[in-house]
Design an enzyme around this catalytic site. Sequence first.
Site, PDB file in Angstrom:
ATOM      1  N   HIS A  88      43.727  67.191  11.185  1.00 61.24           N
ATOM      2  CA  HIS A  88      43.620  68.566   9.981  1.00 61.24           C
ATOM      3  C   HIS A  88      44.439  67.901   8.931  1.00 61.24           C
ATOM      4  CE1 HIS A  88      41.754  71.257  12.689  1.00 61.24           C
ATOM      5  NE2 HIS A  88      42.817  70.979  13.796  1.00 61.24           N
ATOM      6  N   ASP A 110      37.142  66.615  19.127  1.00 61.57           N
ATOM      7  CA  ASP A 110      37.953  67.670  19.284  1.00 61.57           C
ATOM      8  C   ASP A 110      37.340  69.220  18.942  1.00 61.57           C
ATOM      9  OD1 ASP A 110      41.319  68.305  19.054  1.00 61.57           O
ATOM     10  OD2 ASP A 110      40.120  69.867  18.048  1.00 61.57           O
ATOM     11  N   HIS A 119      38.118  71.664  17.242  1.00 64.71           N
ATOM     12  CA  HIS A 119      38.258  72.147  15.863  1.00 64.71           C
ATOM     13  C   HIS A 119      37.739  71.176  15.106  1.00 64.71           C
ATOM     14  CE1 HIS A 119      41.778  73.850  18.229  1.00 64.71           C
ATOM     15  NE2 HIS A 119      41.174  75.034  17.583  1.00 64.71           N
ATOM     16  N   ASP A 123      40.095  69.847  23.687  1.00 69.69           N
ATOM     17  CA  ASP A 123      40.214  71.277  23.790  1.00 69.69           C
ATOM     18  C   ASP A 123      39.037  72.118  24.077  1.00 69.69           C
ATOM     19  OD1 ASP A 123      39.818  70.162  21.418  1.00 69.69           O
ATOM     20  OD2 ASP A 123      41.660  71.447  20.206  1.00 69.69           O
TER      21      ASP A 123
END
Length: 345
Positions: free
Chosen positions: A159, A195, A197, A284
Amino acid sequence: MLTVCSTAHHLHHGTAELTDGRMMACVERPERAARILERVRQVGLGDVIAAEAHGREPLLRVHSTAYLDFLETAHEAWLTAGREGDALPFCWPTRHLRQMPPEHIDGRLGYYCFDAGTPITAGTWRAATAAADVAMTAALKLIEGAPAAFALCRPPGHHVAFDQYGGYGFLNNAAIAAEGLRDRGYARVAILDVDYHHGNGTQAIFYERPDVFYGSIHADPAHEFPYFLGHAEERGERAGAGTTLNLPLPLGTGFPAWFEALERACRAIDEFDPTVVVVSLGVDTYRGDPISQFTLDQDDFSSVGKRIAGLDRPTLFVLEGGYDIETVGANVANVLIGFEGSTRA
Ligand code: OKP
Ligand code: ZN
């Protein structure tokens, strides 16, 4: 497969993040890395080595000097302002405001950070630089001829952009490794982000780059963090037009649809024809993850590793998310074992 790690990750241990309007215990905690390392050893994945220090130079290939200076001194400034505990922002230069770092630490935190879930602790700088060293050390193993390596990075990084942090991370470990590989002669790097996200930081860093492909499979940002990037129509710009691929999926997506997206991403990577693949490895996507809404099972992660092996390129795995403490070690190890073609432990 070789694993690179560092004990310095322990120095970053945030107390709380703002979630659902309340301060909640951080889910990105030191035990994650401990559990993954424990499992890597248990299954006999391969040698485990400590990271070597690479200094500021590789960080500056991705991040600005002003940003690194801020990160290195932020917690000190927080204490000097009379605060105690972790530094968190509460005010951001969003639309209609000026993009300029102010003097006060509260304003500087808002300028350089984009969320309220990424606390800076006294040891954050040392842990974050150690994670970047882990990624660089593993990247250099590929340069030396290793077919694959696992960078057990913590805190995570996808991120994090040029001069902005958030999403539990401070330095973009995968981007730093990718630039390290580019600098040492790998002409074309493909980053595959699995991931849950979207890796908004990695996308932003390479958005106009023709030599670095970024492909991501993630929860639709219309409904999930980081909310403001990761839509299918974002495909790269200028010289980088076509080298970004976003495959957003609905919340609740299970393995069949997820694996179809992986197949699409892998075909796009084959077409890009990279000399090396960097995998932003978050697990995740697991059905039991406390902050995520996909439903992959533990066994599915072996198939993920196997498909990535099918790309048939030198591959660097860089750890991102995965927050279910009881299974995070096995889920990560299953990807790596699946890649190696051994039987699942
Ligand atoms: C980091 B990585 C949910 C808050 C979400 C941010 C999630 C960061 C994920 N209530 N907080 O991509 O795993
Ligand atoms: Zn994640």
